[in-house]
Design a protein around this motif. Structure first.
Motif, PDB file in Angstrom:
ATOM      1  N   ASN A   1       2.580   1.783  -3.424  1.00 46.34           N
ATOM      2  CA  ASN A   1       1.689   2.365  -4.431  1.00 46.34           C
ATOM      3  C   ASN A   1       1.467   3.858  -4.197  1.00 46.34           C
ATOM      4  O   ASN A   1       1.393   4.641  -5.151  1.00 46.34           O
ATOM      5  CB  ASN A   1       0.347   1.626  -4.434  1.00 46.34           C
ATOM      6  CG  ASN A   1       0.463   0.222  -5.014  1.00 46.34           C
ATOM      7  OD1 ASN A   1       1.359  -0.046  -5.814  1.00 46.34           O
ATOM      8  ND2 ASN A   1      -0.414  -0.670  -4.601  1.00 46.34           N
ATOM      9  N   GLU A   2       1.370   4.251  -2.933  1.00 47.22           N
ATOM     10  CA  GLU A   2       1.200   5.669  -2.622  1.00 47.22           C
ATOM     11  C   GLU A   2       2.444   6.464  -2.986  1.00 47.22           C
ATOM     12  O   GLU A   2       2.353   7.576  -3.510  1.00 47.22           O
ATOM     13  CB  GLU A   2       0.881   5.846  -1.130  1.00 47.22           C
ATOM     14  CG  GLU A   2      -0.532   5.471  -0.760  1.00 47.22           C
ATOM     15  CD  GLU A   2      -0.934   6.021   0.602  1.00 47.22           C
ATOM     16  OE1 GLU A   2      -0.044   6.316   1.420  1.00 47.22           O
ATOM     17  OE2 GLU A   2      -2.143   6.173   0.844  1.00 47.22           O
TER      18      GLU A   2
ATOM     19  N   LYS B   1       2.266  12.326   3.579  1.00 44.34           N
ATOM     20  CA  LYS B   1       0.950  12.796   4.003  1.00 44.34           C
ATOM     21  C   LYS B   1       0.743  14.261   3.611  1.00 44.34           C
ATOM     22  O   LYS B   1      -0.317  14.658   3.118  1.00 44.34           O
ATOM     23  CB  LYS B   1       0.805  12.628   5.513  1.00 44.34           C
ATOM     24  CG  LYS B   1      -0.552  13.015   6.069  1.00 44.34           C
ATOM     25  CD  LYS B   1      -0.603  12.811   7.577  1.00 44.34           C
ATOM     26  CE  LYS B   1      -1.921  13.301   8.146  1.00 44.34           C
ATOM     27  NZ  LYS B   1      -1.963  13.165   9.625  1.00 44.34           N
TER      28      LYS B   1
ATOM     29  N   LYS C   1       0.113  14.636  -0.183  1.00 42.23           N
ATOM     30  CA  LYS C   1      -1.255  14.222  -0.513  1.00 42.23           C
ATOM     31  C   LYS C   1      -2.239  15.335  -0.162  1.00 42.23           C
ATOM     32  O   LYS C   1      -3.130  15.671  -0.946  1.00 42.23           O
ATOM     33  CB  LYS C   1      -1.604  12.949   0.242  1.00 42.23           C
ATOM     34  CG  LYS C   1      -0.908  11.704  -0.271  1.00 42.23           C
ATOM     35  CD  LYS C   1      -0.982  10.546   0.708  1.00 42.23           C
ATOM     36  CE  LYS C   1      -2.364  10.074   0.973  1.00 42.23           C
ATOM     37  NZ  LYS C   1      -2.393   8.885   1.875  1.00 42.23           N
TER      38      LYS C   1
ATOM     39  N   GLU D   1       2.494   6.922  -6.696  1.00 36.77           N
ATOM     40  CA  GLU D   1       1.482   7.871  -7.167  1.00 36.77           C
ATOM     41  C   GLU D   1       1.840   9.313  -6.832  1.00 36.77           C
ATOM     42  O   GLU D   1       1.736  10.196  -7.686  1.00 36.77           O
ATOM     43  CB  GLU D   1       0.128   7.529  -6.552  1.00 36.77           C
ATOM     44  CG  GLU D   1      -0.985   8.464  -7.030  1.00 36.77           C
ATOM     45  CD  GLU D   1      -2.352   8.092  -6.502  1.00 36.77           C
ATOM     46  OE1 GLU D   1      -3.319   8.830  -6.819  1.00 36.77           O
ATOM     47  OE2 GLU D   1      -2.469   7.095  -5.769  1.00 36.77           O
ATOM     48  N   PHE D   2       2.277   9.563  -5.603  1.00 35.78           N
ATOM     49  CA  PHE D   2       2.459  10.942  -5.166  1.00 35.78           C
ATOM     50  C   PHE D   2       3.893  11.458  -5.287  1.00 35.78           C
ATOM     51  O   PHE D   2       4.151  12.630  -5.037  1.00 35.78           O
ATOM     52  CB  PHE D   2       1.962  11.108  -3.729  1.00 35.78           C
ATOM     53  CG  PHE D   2       0.477  10.953  -3.603  1.00 35.78           C
ATOM     54  CD1 PHE D   2      -0.372  11.990  -3.963  1.00 35.78           C
ATOM     55  CD2 PHE D   2      -0.084   9.758  -3.172  1.00 35.78           C
ATOM     56  CE1 PHE D   2      -1.750  11.846  -3.884  1.00 35.78           C
ATOM     57  CE2 PHE D   2      -1.459   9.600  -3.081  1.00 35.78           C
ATOM     58  CZ  PHE D   2      -2.301  10.648  -3.442  1.00 35.78           C
TER      59      PHE D   2
ATOM     60  N   THR E   1       0.836  -1.205   0.000  1.00 31.58           N
ATOM     61  CA  THR E   1       0.000   0.000   0.000  1.00 31.58           C
ATOM     62  C   THR E   1       0.868   1.252   0.000  1.00 31.58           C
ATOM     63  O   THR E   1       0.620   2.199  -0.756  1.00 31.58           O
ATOM     64  CB  THR E   1      -0.928   0.010   1.233  1.00 31.58           C
ATOM     65  OG1 THR E   1      -1.725  -1.175   1.216  1.00 31.58           O
ATOM     66  CG2 THR E   1      -1.828   1.236   1.204  1.00 31.58           C
TER      67      THR E   1
END
Length: 288
Positions: free
Chosen positions: A168-169, A192, A195, A172-173, A165
């Motif tokens: 993947n974050e 964090k 995002k 993506e970011f 998880t």
């Protein structure tokens, strides 16, 4: 840590193994992909220790995104290069964000590049090479850096046994930028924050105009405004690429491109010290 750039490193190693007294390189490529990291890696190999603490190393960079003026070149850099190495094979110079050097500064350094004294290794780094004088660029051997591929980054993160998880974050970011990836790995709070900045923009764009103006005032006070805008640019570029992959020109793609164009204008405007940042942000929100 270096992520990718294997070919560039191999090319540099071959060049630096040549029996020459002087080397001058222009590292070109997108922001945040590790150009400066590769430069520091080579300086450390040559100097035998962290270059930032070595007497034969000179690091010139912009302060808070401001111009690098000719005085720095004349009074500090050129005198440094005129001296013999203290205890290293070469005098080493790294200039980061060289596009922020004034034209007068480039001209002052040009003579040193044309007629180098002693044994020197100069590396200048930029993501905006077109802002450099053609004569200045011509005296530097260009090495082009590319963003690591998603496959390379996934392989790197899998070696570190990153939980799926989180992996993947990060993919993506980070927008596949090594600078973001290493920051996220070092401190998950940074992930964090990124995002939240992206989600905030999406929310702002859907707000009534008067609320956008309230946010313009708030954002104009942020010391990291340039970084926030850079993050927004990466986000919308990713959206644009996703639309392009559909192989059709949609209304959504045209809208995304318009936002990107306005973001480029806004980023350029706030680079000036005397610009009214709140007004520039309000104009941006009016147009998008």
């Amino acid at each position: 840590m270096i992520l990718g750039h294997k070919t560039q490193i191999e090319i540099l190693e071959k060049i630096l193994n040549q029996e020459k007294n002087n080397f001058a390189f222009l590292f070109v490529g997108p922001e945040g992909i590790g150009k400066k990291t590769v430069a520091l890696h080579f300086f450390e190999k040559i100097l035998g220790k962290n270059p930032l603490f070595h007497p034969d190393f000179f690091f010139l960079k912009s302060e808070d995104g401001k111009k690098i003026f000719i005085e720095k070149i004349r009074k500090e850099l050129i005198p440094f290069l005129s001296l013999k190495p203290f205890n290293a094979p070469l005098k080493c110079v790294l200039i980061d964000d060289v596009h922020l050097m004034t034209l007068e500064g480039q001209q002052a350094l040009l003579k040193t590049l044309e007629e180098p004294k002693g044994k020197t290794l100069i590396i200048v780094v930029t993501h905006l090479p077109d802002l450099l004088l053609p004569t200045f660029r011509s005296r530097l051997q260009k090495i082009v850096f590319f963003q690591p591929t998603k496959k390379e980054i996934e392989a790197y993160l899998n070696k570190m046994k990153i939980e799926k998880t989180l992996l993947n974050e990060i993919l993506e970011f980070s927008f596949l930028k090594p600078s973001f990836i290493f920051r996220f790995l070092e401190n998950k709070e940074k992930l964090k924050e990124k995002k939240e900045e992206i989600f905030r923009l999406v929310k702002i764009l859907k707000m009534p105009l008067f609320e956008k103006f309230i946010w313009a005032k708030e954002l104009s006070k942020r010391e990291n405004l340039k970084e926030i805008l850079g993050l927004w640019v990466f986000y919308f570029r990713k959206l644009a690429l996703n639309e392009i992959e559909k192989k059709s020109i949609s209304e959504r793609l045209l809208k995304i491109n318009e936002v990107l164009s306005q973001l480029d204008d806004l980023t350029f405007l706030i680079s000036f010290d005397k610009i009214n940042k709140q007004l520039a942000l309000e104009t941006f929100f009016l147009k998008v």
